[in-house]
Design a protein around this motif. Sequence first.
Motif, short mmCIF file in Angstrom:
data_model
loop_
_atom_site.label_atom_id
_atom_site.label_comp_id
_atom_site.label_asym_id
_atom_site.label_seq_id
_atom_site.Cartn_x
_atom_site.Cartn_y
_atom_site.Cartn_z
N LYS A 287 -22.30 -5.82 -34.01
CA LYS A 287 -22.53 -7.00 -34.87
C LYS A 287 -21.20 -7.57 -35.37
CE LYS A 287 -24.62 -8.63 -39.12
NZ LYS A 287 -23.31 -8.93 -39.79
N TYR A 288 -20.25 -6.68 -35.62
CA TYR A 288 -18.96 -7.15 -36.14
C TYR A 288 -18.18 -7.91 -35.07
CZ TYR A 288 -20.09 -4.41 -40.20
OH TYR A 288 -20.72 -3.94 -41.33
N ALA A 289 -18.40 -7.56 -33.82
CA ALA A 289 -17.79 -8.30 -32.72
C ALA A 289 -18.40 -9.70 -32.62
CB ALA A 289 -17.97 -7.54 -31.41
N LEU A 290 -19.73 -9.75 -32.80
CA LEU A 290 -20.41 -11.06 -32.76
C LEU A 290 -19.92 -11.94 -33.92
CD1 LEU A 290 -24.03 -9.83 -31.94
CD2 LEU A 290 -22.42 -10.93 -30.37
N ASP A 291 -19.74 -11.32 -35.09
CA ASP A 291 -19.21 -12.07 -36.25
C ASP A 291 -17.83 -12.64 -35.90
OD1 ASP A 291 -21.42 -11.38 -37.68
OD2 ASP A 291 -20.44 -9.82 -38.88
N PHE A 292 -17.01 -11.81 -35.27
CA PHE A 292 -15.66 -12.25 -34.89
C PHE A 292 -15.72 -13.49 -34.00
CE2 PHE A 292 -12.51 -12.05 -31.41
CZ PHE A 292 -11.34 -12.26 -32.13
N VAL A 293 -16.59 -13.44 -32.99
CA VAL A 293 -16.71 -14.57 -32.06
C VAL A 293 -17.29 -15.79 -32.78
CG1 VAL A 293 -17.89 -15.39 -29.98
CG2 VAL A 293 -16.90 -13.10 -30.02
N ASN A 294 -18.30 -15.56 -33.60
CA ASN A 294 -18.93 -16.68 -34.32
C ASN A 294 -17.96 -17.38 -35.25
OD1 ASN A 294 -21.43 -16.37 -33.09
ND2 ASN A 294 -22.16 -14.94 -34.66
N GLU A 295 -17.12 -16.59 -35.90
CA GLU A 295 -16.17 -17.19 -36.84
C GLU A 295 -15.19 -18.12 -36.12
OE1 GLU A 295 -16.11 -13.40 -39.80
OE2 GLU A 295 -14.16 -14.18 -39.17
N LEU A 296 -14.75 -17.70 -34.94
CA LEU A 296 -13.82 -18.54 -34.19
C LEU A 296 -14.55 -19.72 -33.56
CD1 LEU A 296 -11.72 -15.80 -32.35
CD2 LEU A 296 -11.14 -16.99 -34.46
N GLY A 297 -15.76 -19.45 -33.08
CA GLY A 297 -16.55 -20.48 -32.41
C GLY A 297 -16.24 -20.54 -30.93
N LYS A 298 -17.26 -20.56 -30.11
CA LYS A 298 -17.07 -20.56 -28.66
C LYS A 298 -16.27 -21.76 -28.17
CE LYS A 298 -19.83 -17.04 -27.22
NZ LYS A 298 -21.24 -17.31 -26.86
N PRO A 299 -16.52 -22.97 -28.70
CA PRO A 299 -15.76 -24.11 -28.17
C PRO A 299 -14.26 -23.92 -28.37
CG PRO A 299 -17.64 -24.89 -29.44
CD PRO A 299 -17.56 -23.42 -29.66
N ALA A 300 -13.85 -23.41 -29.54
CA ALA A 300 -12.43 -23.19 -29.80
C ALA A 300 -11.88 -22.09 -28.89
CB ALA A 300 -12.21 -22.83 -31.27
N ILE A 301 -12.67 -21.04 -28.71
CA ILE A 301 -12.25 -19.94 -27.81
C ILE A 301 -12.08 -20.48 -26.39
CG2 ILE A 301 -13.01 -17.77 -26.73
CD1 ILE A 301 -14.45 -17.10 -29.37
N ALA A 302 -13.08 -21.21 -25.93
CA ALA A 302 -13.04 -21.73 -24.56
C ALA A 302 -11.85 -22.66 -24.35
CB ALA A 302 -14.36 -22.44 -24.23
N LYS A 303 -11.56 -23.46 -25.38
CA LYS A 303 -10.46 -24.40 -25.27
C LYS A 303 -9.12 -23.66 -25.10
CE LYS A 303 -8.43 -28.40 -27.51
NZ LYS A 303 -8.14 -29.00 -28.80
N HIS A 304 -8.93 -22.65 -25.92
CA HIS A 304 -7.69 -21.87 -25.83
C HIS A 304 -7.60 -21.15 -24.48
CE1 HIS A 304 -4.32 -19.34 -26.83
NE2 HIS A 304 -5.04 -18.25 -26.63
N GLU A 305 -8.68 -20.51 -24.08
CA GLU A 305 -8.66 -19.75 -22.82
C GLU A 305 -8.43 -20.69 -21.63
OE1 GLU A 305 -11.67 -16.09 -24.04
OE2 GLU A 305 -12.47 -17.86 -23.04
N ASP A 306 -9.00 -21.88 -21.74
CA ASP A 306 -8.84 -22.85 -20.67
C ASP A 306 -7.37 -23.29 -20.54
OD1 ASP A 306 -10.18 -24.29 -18.64
OD2 ASP A 306 -9.81 -26.13 -19.79
N GLN A 307 -6.70 -23.42 -21.70
CA GLN A 307 -5.26 -23.74 -21.67
C GLN A 307 -4.47 -22.64 -20.98
OE1 GLN A 307 -4.42 -24.31 -25.80
NE2 GLN A 307 -4.95 -26.49 -25.78
N LEU A 308 -4.82 -21.39 -21.25
CA LEU A 308 -4.14 -20.25 -20.62
C LEU A 308 -4.35 -20.29 -19.10
CD1 LEU A 308 -5.16 -17.40 -23.11
CD2 LEU A 308 -2.95 -18.56 -23.00
N LEU A 309 -5.60 -20.53 -18.71
CA LEU A 309 -5.91 -20.57 -17.28
C LEU A 309 -5.15 -21.69 -16.58
CD1 LEU A 309 -7.69 -19.49 -14.91
CD2 LEU A 309 -9.30 -21.30 -15.47
N ARG A 310 -5.16 -22.88 -17.20
CA ARG A 310 -4.48 -24.02 -16.56
C ARG A 310 -2.98 -23.78 -16.47
NH1 ARG A 310 -5.23 -28.66 -19.61
NH2 ARG A 310 -6.72 -27.63 -20.96
N HIS A 311 -2.41 -23.20 -17.51
CA HIS A 311 -0.98 -22.88 -17.50
C HIS A 311 -0.67 -21.90 -16.37
CE1 HIS A 311 3.02 -22.72 -19.28
NE2 HIS A 311 2.99 -21.40 -19.15
N PHE A 312 -1.52 -20.91 -16.22
CA PHE A 312 -1.31 -19.90 -15.17
C PHE A 312 -1.45 -20.52 -13.78
CE2 PHE A 312 -3.04 -16.38 -12.47
CZ PHE A 312 -1.85 -15.67 -12.39
#
Lengths: 406, 143
Positions: A287-312
Amino acid sequence: MKLDINHIRNQFPILHQEVNGKPLVYFDNAATTQKPQRVIDALNKYYTLDNANIHRAAHTLASRSTEYFEQTRKAIQQFINAKEDAECIFTKGVTESINLVAQSWGRKFLQAGDEVVITTMEHHSNIVPWQMICEEKGAILKVIPINDAGELLIDEYDKLLSPKTKMVACVWVSNALGTINPVKEIIEKAHAVGAKVLLDGAQACSHLEVDVQALDCDFLTISSHKLYGPTGVGVLYGKRELLDAMPPYQGGGEMIKEVTFAKTTYNDIPFKFEAGTPNIADVIAFKYALDFVNELGKPAIAKHEDQLLRHFVNGIVEIHGIKLVGTAAQKVSVQSFVLNNMHHFDVGMMLDAKGIAVRTGHHCTQPLMQRFGMDGTVRASFAVYNTIEEVDVLLDALRKLANLNT
Amino acid sequence: MPTPKDIQNEIIDNFSLFEGDMEQTLMYLMDLGKKLPAMPEEHKIEEFIVKGCQSKVWVFPKFTDGKVQFEVDSNTEITKGLLYLLWSIWNNQTPETILNTELYFIEKIGMSRMIGTQRSNGFTAMIQKMKAFATLYQQHGNS
C-alpha cells in the motif's frame, strides 16, 4: 507537475551506493523496481508491532493486521478503479495470477477446439500456463504476429478472432520491447466475438493510468515488486461475475465457508482464491508503494520516464554499431539493443564493471527473440528515480564498448 | 614444460596488476580469450557442449602421447577468457596431472567477485567437463 527527482532519489536508500567503485546506476527497473523508505519502514513496523495472522481472530493484533491487509485491497481497488475491492485477489505475483485464471477459468470454460489468442511478445508466464491448459483441454493456442518495430499486427489479430476464440491473453506493455499495445481496441474486438480478455499488466501498471472499468478488461494482473512494492505480492483483478463462476484454484484454509468430510462449501471472493496464510507483511507494505506512485501521479512519472527514454534513444542512434530492438511508436521507458561487436552477456558484465545495472538475455521471451532472430538483447529500463545524467553515463559506456576492437 | 602450479602463479601475478579494477580485469580476460587457437566448427556439437553455462561453451578433447589436448571455445568473449585460463593450465598435461591439480588461482584472483554466482557455476561446469575427459583417458586411454 515537474518532479523533484533529487527528492525522489532521497527516498530510495539503495540508490546511494557504489558498485565496483562507481556510483550505482540502476537501469533494471523492468525486472524489479527499488523500494522507497516508506515501504521498507512498513515491513519493519509490521514485524515489530503488528504481526498476527489475519481474519478470524479475537485479539487486537489480528484485527490490526487484518485491517491493514484489507486497506491494501482497497488501495488497489482505487488504483485500478475496480467496482469493488472483492474483485482484487492477492497472489504471489503475476505468474500465479495468470496460472490461477488458466487453471480455474480454463478448466471450467475451455473445451476441445476452443481457441486462446496470445501475442508474439508475451512473457513466458503468459505463454506456458495457456499451453498447459490448452494441451489438457484440446484447445488451440493462436499467436498474434508483430512487425519489425515490435508492434502487433491488428489486421492479423482480426483474422484470428472467431466464435471459437474464448480467451485473449495479452500483454499490455512488452517487458522486452517496451511496446504499449492498443488494449482498448484488443478488448473491444475480443468481446465482439464473445471472448474474455486477460491483460498482463506486470509492466504497464507502474507507467500507465489503469482503469479496468473503462478498459472493460475481464482480468488484469499486477505485480507489486515492479511497482516499487515488495516481492512476493501480485494481484489478480477479475470481474465479479467471472470470479464467482470460477472454481477455487487451491484448497485449504481461508477459502472455505464450511468443511465436513462429506462436502466443503467455498467462501466468497476474494477469499475463495486466497487459500492459506497470505504474504501479510508484503501486502501491507505494498500500500505504501501505491501511495508513493499516487502522490507523484502517473502522468508526471510517465513524462519524466519518457524524457529519459528519448534522451537515451537520441544518444544511442548516434553510436555506430548498436542496433535498437523495439522501436514501436507507443512505448514505455524500456529499450532493448544489441552491439555488433559484443555478445549481450559481455556487454552486461562490462557495464556492471562501471556500476551500471542492466538486464541481458532473452528476458523470458524466447519466442519474441526468435522472431527477431536473436538469442537475447541488452535491456535498459528507466524508472522515476533515474536521471538524465545517469543515462549519459550509460551512453558514454556504450560508446566505448561499441568502439572496442573485439 | 611449466607445471599447472607455475601457470597458476603467473595468472595470479598478472591479475594482481589490476588491483581489483573490474573493467580492466574484464578487458584483460577478453584479450586472453583471443589467444585461444580456433576451434573447428565441426567439433562444436551437442556432445561437447558444457551444460550449466549461460553462454555457449564447447570443450573438445584429444589424447596423444599420454597427454590431453583440449580445444575450447565460447560465443562470449569474457567466457573465452575464462576458458583460456583453464586451457593454459591443462592443455597438454597428463590425465593424472589434470586430476591432481588444485585450482587455487580461482580464489586468489577473486573470480567469484568478478563473474558472479551464476557464471561461477558455469565455470565449475567447465572444470568438471575437462576433468571428466581426463578421468576417461586415465581409465581407458584413447579407446
